[in-house]
Design a protein around this motif. Structure first.
Motif, PDB file in Angstrom:
ATOM      1  N   TRP A   1       7.767  -5.113   3.761  1.00 35.90           N
ATOM      2  CA  TRP A   1       6.461  -5.598   3.281  1.00 35.90           C
ATOM      3  C   TRP A   1       6.481  -7.095   2.970  1.00 35.90           C
ATOM      4  O   TRP A   1       5.428  -7.689   2.831  1.00 35.90           O
ATOM      5  CB  TRP A   1       6.026  -4.799   2.048  1.00 35.90           C
ATOM      6  CG  TRP A   1       7.192  -4.484   1.151  1.00 35.90           C
ATOM      7  CD1 TRP A   1       7.740  -5.269   0.179  1.00 35.90           C
ATOM      8  CD2 TRP A   1       8.010  -3.306   1.208  1.00 35.90           C
ATOM      9  NE1 TRP A   1       8.831  -4.657  -0.379  1.00 35.90           N
ATOM     10  CE2 TRP A   1       9.027  -3.450   0.216  1.00 35.90           C
ATOM     11  CE3 TRP A   1       7.988  -2.139   1.985  1.00 35.90           C
ATOM     12  CZ2 TRP A   1      10.002  -2.476  -0.006  1.00 35.90           C
ATOM     13  CZ3 TRP A   1       8.954  -1.181   1.758  1.00 35.90           C
ATOM     14  CH2 TRP A   1       9.946  -1.344   0.776  1.00 35.90           C
TER      15      TRP A   1
ATOM     16  N   ALA B   1       0.959  -7.586   6.056  1.00 35.86           N
ATOM     17  CA  ALA B   1      -0.258  -6.807   5.757  1.00 35.86           C
ATOM     18  C   ALA B   1      -1.091  -6.615   7.027  1.00 35.86           C
ATOM     19  O   ALA B   1      -1.589  -5.514   7.292  1.00 35.86           O
ATOM     20  CB  ALA B   1      -1.071  -7.525   4.679  1.00 35.86           C
TER      21      ALA B   1
ATOM     22  N   ASP C   1       0.441  -4.152   9.331  1.00 34.30           N
ATOM     23  CA  ASP C   1       0.429  -2.787   8.800  1.00 34.30           C
ATOM     24  C   ASP C   1      -0.955  -2.147   8.888  1.00 34.30           C
ATOM     25  O   ASP C   1      -1.090  -0.923   8.789  1.00 34.30           O
ATOM     26  CB  ASP C   1       0.917  -2.803   7.338  1.00 34.30           C
ATOM     27  CG  ASP C   1       1.453  -1.444   6.909  1.00 34.30           C
ATOM     28  OD1 ASP C   1       1.936  -0.696   7.789  1.00 34.30           O
ATOM     29  OD2 ASP C   1       1.387  -1.129   5.703  1.00 34.30           O
ATOM     30  N   ARG C   2      -1.991  -2.986   9.062  1.00 35.00           N
ATOM     31  CA  ARG C   2      -3.359  -2.455   9.139  1.00 35.00           C
ATOM     32  C   ARG C   2      -3.710  -2.002  10.546  1.00 35.00           C
ATOM     33  O   ARG C   2      -4.753  -1.401  10.772  1.00 35.00           O
ATOM     34  CB  ARG C   2      -4.352  -3.537   8.739  1.00 35.00           C
ATOM     35  CG  ARG C   2      -4.551  -3.567   7.262  1.00 35.00           C
ATOM     36  CD  ARG C   2      -5.694  -4.478   6.900  1.00 35.00           C
ATOM     37  NE  ARG C   2      -5.366  -5.091   5.629  1.00 35.00           N
ATOM     38  CZ  ARG C   2      -5.238  -6.378   5.424  1.00 35.00           C
ATOM     39  NH1 ARG C   2      -5.419  -7.228   6.399  1.00 35.00           N
ATOM     40  NH2 ARG C   2      -4.927  -6.832   4.236  1.00 35.00           N
TER      41      ARG C   2
ATOM     42  N   HIS D   1       1.348   9.548   1.544  1.00 32.26           N
ATOM     43  CA  HIS D   1       1.071   8.713   2.709  1.00 32.26           C
ATOM     44  C   HIS D   1       2.239   8.697   3.685  1.00 32.26           C
ATOM     45  O   HIS D   1       2.193   8.012   4.689  1.00 32.26           O
ATOM     46  CB  HIS D   1       0.731   7.287   2.272  1.00 32.26           C
ATOM     47  CG  HIS D   1      -0.657   7.187   1.737  1.00 32.26           C
ATOM     48  ND1 HIS D   1      -1.683   6.600   2.427  1.00 32.26           N
ATOM     49  CD2 HIS D   1      -1.204   7.662   0.581  1.00 32.26           C
ATOM     50  CE1 HIS D   1      -2.797   6.691   1.720  1.00 32.26           C
ATOM     51  NE2 HIS D   1      -2.540   7.329   0.597  1.00 32.26           N
TER      52      HIS D   1
ATOM     53  N   GLY E   1      -0.985   1.392   7.171  1.00 30.84           N
ATOM     54  CA  GLY E   1      -1.289   0.749   5.884  1.00 30.84           C
ATOM     55  C   GLY E   1      -0.387   1.173   4.741  1.00 30.84           C
ATOM     56  O   GLY E   1      -0.342   0.510   3.708  1.00 30.84           O
TER      57      GLY E   1
ATOM     58  N   THR F   1       2.974  -1.304   3.432  1.00 32.80           N
ATOM     59  CA  THR F   1       2.766  -2.440   2.531  1.00 32.80           C
ATOM     60  C   THR F   1       2.173  -1.968   1.196  1.00 32.80           C
ATOM     61  O   THR F   1       2.442  -2.543   0.152  1.00 32.80           O
ATOM     62  CB  THR F   1       1.819  -3.486   3.161  1.00 32.80           C
ATOM     63  OG1 THR F   1       0.722  -2.829   3.763  1.00 32.80           O
ATOM     64  CG2 THR F   1       2.549  -4.322   4.196  1.00 32.80           C
ATOM     65  N   ARG F   2       1.362  -0.901   1.264  1.00 33.08           N
ATOM     66  CA  ARG F   2       0.685  -0.459   0.043  1.00 33.08           C
ATOM     67  C   ARG F   2       1.641   0.276  -0.897  1.00 33.08           C
ATOM     68  O   ARG F   2       1.574   0.109  -2.118  1.00 33.08           O
ATOM     69  CB  ARG F   2      -0.466   0.462   0.465  1.00 33.08           C
ATOM     70  CG  ARG F   2      -1.458   0.756  -0.609  1.00 33.08           C
ATOM     71  CD  ARG F   2      -2.679   1.418  -0.011  1.00 33.08           C
ATOM     72  NE  ARG F   2      -3.531   2.003  -1.005  1.00 33.08           N
ATOM     73  CZ  ARG F   2      -4.366   3.014  -0.772  1.00 33.08           C
ATOM     74  NH1 ARG F   2      -4.451   3.525   0.448  1.00 33.08           N
ATOM     75  NH2 ARG F   2      -5.116   3.493  -1.725  1.00 33.08           N
ATOM     76  N   TYR F   3       2.530   1.105  -0.305  1.00 36.57           N
ATOM     77  CA  TYR F   3       3.339   1.982  -1.151  1.00 36.57           C
ATOM     78  C   TYR F   3       4.849   1.902  -0.915  1.00 36.57           C
ATOM     79  O   TYR F   3       5.609   2.520  -1.657  1.00 36.57           O
ATOM     80  CB  TYR F   3       2.946   3.446  -0.898  1.00 36.57           C
ATOM     81  CG  TYR F   3       1.538   3.791  -1.270  1.00 36.57           C
ATOM     82  CD1 TYR F   3       1.122   3.702  -2.597  1.00 36.57           C
ATOM     83  CD2 TYR F   3       0.632   4.228  -0.307  1.00 36.57           C
ATOM     84  CE1 TYR F   3      -0.180   4.043  -2.951  1.00 36.57           C
ATOM     85  CE2 TYR F   3      -0.663   4.562  -0.645  1.00 36.57           C
ATOM     86  CZ  TYR F   3      -1.063   4.475  -1.970  1.00 36.57           C
ATOM     87  OH  TYR F   3      -2.332   4.808  -2.316  1.00 36.57           O
TER      88      TYR F   3
END
Ligand code: FDA
Length: 463
Positions: free
Chosen positions: A134, A140, A143-144, A287, A401, A404-406
């Protein structure tokens, strides 16, 4: 019944047993609680219909230094995958072609696009620390976007896209390229050293252990002796800042200062925590999911493909069996092929009856190796998706996603509980090498804390 130890380790896979070995050597009293009636988790060497098979993980690549050190320490010997002769590729036009070397037989344009994209992915992988993906520049954004969408942006050549997608999707994460992010694809490459390594079967699928890779966890467990308890699924953990009580299905309670949950992230939520894990921790693990792959083991009276000048290496994004290799045991005159059916092809095959599935697989192998492939001596499917204590293969990865988020959350300790498996490794992510690295890391974190010990027999101070 209740007992006291310093550390409870949940899971007798490579991660848990590596941590247990290191902690024991440092003087801690540990217990390893394993749900299954056997040791090794996703490593399982078994004899089926008279053939010794690697039902789970098996290959070792030259960069996997943690695994190679472990094999040396345990005195295990390796042998090389058979690779003499031509490989087979079936193209988008449905035509079977043989080839030597690493450049497979596609149009000049496709070949140039594959080479160009390999450089792009190598450059991205070089910018990433796989332990903290990340943090890489542009993480980001990557990862999207799904890997499939990223590939569409990179090239207009369908066959180049299909092949690059295969190396990371079907062959590694075992998910379709629209189901994981471009960042997850870069992580897969960075964790193996580079994307070029993933493309090179002679590198990534280099060697096997004589007698089977499951010997790694078996020998570790043998040395730990009665500290490893099988048939002991952990059902509940209550904890506070002073320690934890770990309860197994039999009702036995283990009191400990610390707990290491050495299970895939997807299985954490099968345990009832009191207090509950923080919401973000529950979310993070929702996730992540296992991919799906059927590992096929097909044995013939002889390795007949060798006589035809073939190495046994075959692949195609357009075949149900997207890759297959000579997997003959070093001490066997018979010939064994290993093949893989992954992601959406696996979904489709699992809808069929066993006889239909076998016919479909053998038809695909016949395309690669000729009619002799239709008449094996033995045929077996490893179906890890049906295993209660794994439920997929090879490993888990994040949805788009999620990384990077988790991602950083998965290695965060919660009170006295730490978490890890090959699924949260950096180098060796999703591989046995990564399991060893994570097992060492989890143990070293506790040792560095100079954890107070609870039992009389372990008075020795940790190193
Ligand atoms: P693993 O899943 O092995 O261990 C977790 C353990 O926890 C299991 O034994 C499970 O039963 C136990 N457990 C779970 N919940 C529990 C609970 N509540 N209570 C008690 N116990 C619980 N790698 C590689 O390097 N080379 C390769 O060629 C391959 N190929 C490959 C093929 C196939 C078909 C598979 C399935 C996997 C591979 N792999 C591989 C991946 C490799 O096998 C994998 O990364 C490691 O073995 C994972 O080790 P861990 O200890 O992290 O998890």
């Amino acid at each position: 019944m209740s007992s006291n130890v310093d550390v409870v380790i949940v899971g007798a896979g490579v991660t848990g047993l590596t941590a247990a070995t290191r902690l024991t050597e440092a003087g801690y009293d540990v217990v390893v609680l394993e749900a299954r009636d056997r040791i090794g988790g996703r490593l399982w060497t078994d004899t089926v219909d008279g053939v010794r098979l690697e039902l789970g993980g098996q290959w070792i690549s030259p960069d996997q230094s943690a695994l190679i050190e472990t094999l040396d320490e345990l005195g295990l010997q390796t042998f090389s995958r058979y690779r003499e002769g031509a490989s087979v590729y079936v193209g988008r036009d449905g035509v079977r072609r043989t080839f030597d070397g690493s450049a497979f037989p596609v149009s000049e344009y496709t070949e140039a696009e594959v080479d160009r994209l390999t450089v792009v992915l190598d450059e991205l992988a070089a910018q990433m620390d796989p332990l903290n993906p990340w943090d890489m520049p542009g993480a980001a954004e990557l990862d999207r976007m799904s890997f499939a969408a990223w590939l569409r942006e990179q090239t207009d050549d369908q066959e180049a896209r299909d092949n690059i997608a295969l190396y990371i999707g079907a062959a590694m994460l075992t998910k379709p390229a629209h189901a994981f992010s471009a960042l997850s694809a870069v992580l897969m490459a960075a964790s193996a050293g580079s994307f070029s390594h993933l493309v090179d079967a002679d590198f990534i699928l280099d060697r096997r252990v004589k007698g089977g890779l499951q010997q790694v966890p078996l020998l570790r467990a043998e040395k730990l002796g009665s500290k490893v308890i099988t048939c002991a699924p952990v059902t509940a953990i209550s904890y506070d800042s002073a320690g934890a009580t770990v309860r197994t299905v039999s009702g036995h309670e283990w009191h400990a200062k610390r707990v290491i949950l050495a299970v895939p992230p997807t299985l954490v939520s099968r345990i009832a925590f009191s207090p509950n894990l923080p919401p973000v921790q529950m979310q993070a693990r929702q996730h992540q999911s296992f991919g799906i792959v059927i590992k096929l083991h097909i044995t013939y009276p002889t390795p007949f493909w060798r006589e035809a000048g073939l190495s046994g290496t075959a692949f195609s994004p357009y075949q149900v069996v997207h890759e297959a290799y000579d997997n003959t045991n070093h001490d066997d005159n018979r010939g064994t092929l290993v093949g893989f059916v992954s992601d959406e092809n696996a979904d489709r095959l699992l809808e069929l009856t066993p006889d239909e599935r076998r016919a479909c697989v053998l038809a695909s192998l016949t395309t690669y190796y000729g009619e002799q492939a239709r008449e094996p001596l033995a045929y077996y499917e490893s179906r890890w998706m049906a295993e209660e204590w794994t439920a997929g293969a090879y490993a888990t990865s994040f949805a788009i996603g999620g990384l990077t988020r988790y991602g950083a959350r998965l290695r965060e300790p919660i009170g006295p509980i730490s978490f890890g498996s090959s699924d949260v490794a950096g180098l060796g992510f999703q591989h046995v090498d990564g399991a060893i690295r994570v097992g060492r890391m989890l143990a070293d974190e506790l040792i560095a804390e100079r954890l107070g010990q609870t039992t009389e027999i372990t008075t020795q101070a940790p190193a």
